[in-house]
Design a protein around this motif. Structure first.
Motif, PDB file in Angstrom:
ATOM      1  N   GLU A 110      50.434  88.308  42.075  1.00 26.25           N
ATOM      2  CA  GLU A 110      49.180  88.406  41.346  1.00 26.25           C
ATOM      3  C   GLU A 110      48.010  88.406  42.324  1.00 26.25           C
ATOM      4  O   GLU A 110      48.136  87.959  43.460  1.00 26.25           O
ATOM      5  N   GLU A 111      46.876  88.906  41.885  1.00 29.48           N
ATOM      6  CA  GLU A 111      45.651  88.757  42.646  1.00 29.48           C
ATOM      7  C   GLU A 111      45.025  87.445  42.191  1.00 29.48           C
ATOM      8  O   GLU A 111      44.769  87.261  41.002  1.00 29.48           O
ATOM      9  N   LEU A 112      44.816  86.539  43.121  1.00 24.72           N
ATOM     10  CA  LEU A 112      44.298  85.210  42.795  1.00 24.72           C
ATOM     11  C   LEU A 112      42.837  85.106  43.192  1.00 24.72           C
ATOM     12  O   LEU A 112      42.421  85.607  44.235  1.00 24.72           O
ATOM     13  N   VAL A 113      42.075  84.427  42.349  1.00 22.50           N
ATOM     14  CA  VAL A 113      40.671  84.145  42.651  1.00 22.50           C
ATOM     15  C   VAL A 113      40.457  82.658  42.391  1.00 22.50           C
ATOM     16  O   VAL A 113      41.018  82.098  41.455  1.00 22.50           O
ATOM     17  N   ALA A 114      39.673  82.015  43.262  1.00 16.87           N
ATOM     18  CA  ALA A 114      39.444  80.577  43.128  1.00 16.87           C
ATOM     19  C   ALA A 114      38.085  80.219  43.699  1.00 16.87           C
ATOM     20  O   ALA A 114      37.499  80.975  44.482  1.00 16.87           O
ATOM     21  N   THR A 115      37.611  79.050  43.303  1.00 17.22           N
ATOM     22  CA  THR A 115      36.392  78.530  43.913  1.00 17.22           C
ATOM     23  C   THR A 115      36.693  78.203  45.375  1.00 17.22           C
ATOM     24  O   THR A 115      37.844  78.077  45.780  1.00 17.22           O
ATOM     25  N   LYS A 116      35.659  78.071  46.157  1.00 19.38           N
ATOM     26  CA  LYS A 116      35.769  78.029  47.620  1.00 19.38           C
ATOM     27  C   LYS A 116      36.753  76.995  48.170  1.00 19.38           C
ATOM     28  O   LYS A 116      37.690  77.340  48.881  1.00 19.38           O
ATOM     29  N   SER A 117      36.557  75.718  47.876  1.00 20.73           N
ATOM     30  CA  SER A 117      37.428  74.709  48.492  1.00 20.73           C
ATOM     31  C   SER A 117      38.831  74.733  47.888  1.00 20.73           C
ATOM     32  O   SER A 117      39.817  74.577  48.606  1.00 20.73           O
ATOM     33  N   ALA A 154      42.739  83.179  37.752  1.00 21.51           N
ATOM     34  CA  ALA A 154      41.708  82.321  38.340  1.00 21.51           C
ATOM     35  C   ALA A 154      42.220  80.891  38.437  1.00 21.51           C
ATOM     36  O   ALA A 154      42.881  80.394  37.517  1.00 21.51           O
ATOM     37  N   LEU A 155      41.904  80.242  39.556  1.00 26.75           N
ATOM     38  CA  LEU A 155      42.341  78.875  39.825  1.00 26.75           C
ATOM     39  C   LEU A 155      41.141  78.025  40.215  1.00 26.75           C
ATOM     40  O   LEU A 155      40.431  78.340  41.172  1.00 26.75           O
ATOM     41  N   ILE A 156      40.914  76.961  39.460  1.00 30.92           N
ATOM     42  CA  ILE A 156      39.794  76.046  39.706  1.00 30.92           C
ATOM     43  C   ILE A 156      40.339  74.632  39.555  1.00 30.92           C
ATOM     44  O   ILE A 156      41.174  74.380  38.683  1.00 30.92           O
ATOM     45  N   ALA A 157      39.867  73.705  40.379  1.00 38.01           N
ATOM     46  CA  ALA A 157      40.308  72.310  40.234  1.00 38.01           C
ATOM     47  C   ALA A 157      39.209  71.361  40.679  1.00 38.01           C
ATOM     48  O   ALA A 157      38.570  71.575  41.711  1.00 38.01           O
ATOM     49  N   HIS A 158      39.006  70.330  39.889  1.00 42.03           N
ATOM     50  CA  HIS A 158      38.123  69.243  40.316  1.00 42.03           C
ATOM     51  C   HIS A 158      38.789  68.538  41.496  1.00 42.03           C
ATOM     52  O   HIS A 158      40.002  68.642  41.706  1.00 42.03           O
ATOM     53  N   ASP A 159      37.997  67.823  42.273  1.00 37.96           N
ATOM     54  CA  ASP A 159      38.484  67.213  43.510  1.00 37.96           C
ATOM     55  C   ASP A 159      39.765  66.403  43.331  1.00 37.96           C
ATOM     56  O   ASP A 159      40.716  66.555  44.088  1.00 37.96           O
ATOM     57  N   ALA A 184      34.248  87.895  31.709  1.00 38.21           N
ATOM     58  CA  ALA A 184      33.454  88.742  30.816  1.00 38.21           C
ATOM     59  C   ALA A 184      33.654  90.222  31.111  1.00 38.21           C
ATOM     60  O   ALA A 184      33.541  91.059  30.220  1.00 38.21           O
ATOM     61  N   SER A 185      33.971  90.552  32.369  1.00 37.38           N
ATOM     62  CA  SER A 185      34.195  91.939  32.777  1.00 37.38           C
ATOM     63  C   SER A 185      35.648  92.368  32.612  1.00 37.38           C
ATOM     64  O   SER A 185      36.041  93.424  33.096  1.00 37.38           O
ATOM     65  N   ASP A 186      36.458  91.528  31.972  1.00 35.35           N
ATOM     66  CA  ASP A 186      37.869  91.828  31.700  1.00 35.35           C
ATOM     67  C   ASP A 186      38.705  91.961  32.968  1.00 35.35           C
ATOM     68  O   ASP A 186      39.622  92.766  33.035  1.00 35.35           O
ATOM     69  N   GLU A 187      38.376  91.169  33.988  1.00 37.33           N
ATOM     70  CA  GLU A 187      39.105  91.208  35.253  1.00 37.33           C
ATOM     71  C   GLU A 187      40.069  90.035  35.417  1.00 37.33           C
ATOM     72  O   GLU A 187      40.807  89.981  36.401  1.00 37.33           O
ATOM     73  N   ILE A 188      40.045  89.084  34.500  1.00 30.54           N
ATOM     74  CA  ILE A 188      40.873  87.881  34.607  1.00 30.54           C
ATOM     75  C   ILE A 188      41.824  87.833  33.415  1.00 30.54           C
ATOM     76  O   ILE A 188      41.395  87.966  32.276  1.00 30.54           O
ATOM     77  N   LYS A 189      43.110  87.636  33.706  1.00 29.59           N
ATOM     78  CA  LYS A 189      44.065  87.561  32.592  1.00 29.59           C
ATOM     79  C   LYS A 189      44.437  86.142  32.222  1.00 29.59           C
ATOM     80  O   LYS A 189      44.960  85.906  31.138  1.00 29.59           O
ATOM     81  N   ALA A 190      44.167  85.180  33.086  1.00 24.83           N
ATOM     82  CA  ALA A 190      44.443  83.772  32.769  1.00 24.83           C
ATOM     83  C   ALA A 190      43.663  82.890  33.733  1.00 24.83           C
ATOM     84  O   ALA A 190      43.398  83.283  34.874  1.00 24.83           O
ATOM     85  N   VAL A 191      43.322  81.691  33.251  1.00 20.10           N
ATOM     86  CA  VAL A 191      42.572  80.727  34.058  1.00 20.10           C
ATOM     87  C   VAL A 191      43.308  79.395  34.035  1.00 20.10           C
ATOM     88  O   VAL A 191      43.719  78.923  32.976  1.00 20.10           O
TER      89      VAL A 191
END
Length: 133
Positions: free
Chosen positions: A31-38, A6-11, A70-77
């Motif tokens: 890897e399969e990447l997931v991130a917030t929209k912007s 998972a990838l998240i970043a403040h502006d 929580a669903s054990d789908e993310i290995k690192a953030v």
């Protein structure tokens, strides 16, 4: 079953997460990447990496990622946060921090720890099964 990063970043941290993704592009492409929209949109546009995008932080994207943790789908953030000038519309670190701690998922909140976490994942990519933690 942890499969995603998972990838998240403040502006104000978006340029740093883009640079990080460029530096680790080869590894992240596997890897399969997931991130917030912007953040996810910028990563896709500027690095060519494919990203599953959830809602923006202000619309609960951080909570969607928390649900995946929580669903054990993310290995690192990687959550590059701006501790000095975060805006109310930006994702909140507290819920993500708590769910990562509860589920023993590594969470990097600055570029130095992000490089360590992604570097370790890069080393592990050749390993078929990860030991249980």
């Amino acid at each position: 079953m942890r499969t995603r990063v998972a990838l998240i970043a403040h502006d104000r941290k978006k340029p740093e997460i883009i640079a990080l993704c460029r530096d680790f592009k080869e590894m992240l492409a596997q890897e399969e990447l997931v991130a917030t929209k912007s953040t996810g949109g910028l990563i896709e546009e500027l690095t060519g990496l494919h990203v599953i995008r959830v809602n923006s932080g202000e619309k609960g994207g951080d909570l969607q990622i928390g649900s995946m943790i929580a669903s054990d789908e993310i290995k690192a953030v990687v959550f590059l946060r701006d501790p000095l000038t975060a805006h109310p519309h930006e994702p909140d670190i507290n819920a993500v921090l708590k769910i990562c701690d509860v589920n023993n998922v590594p969470l990097a909140t600055n570029i130095a720890t992000a490089r360590l976490v992604l570097g370790h994942l890069k080393e592990l990519q050749g390993v078929k099964e990860l030991p249980e933690t």
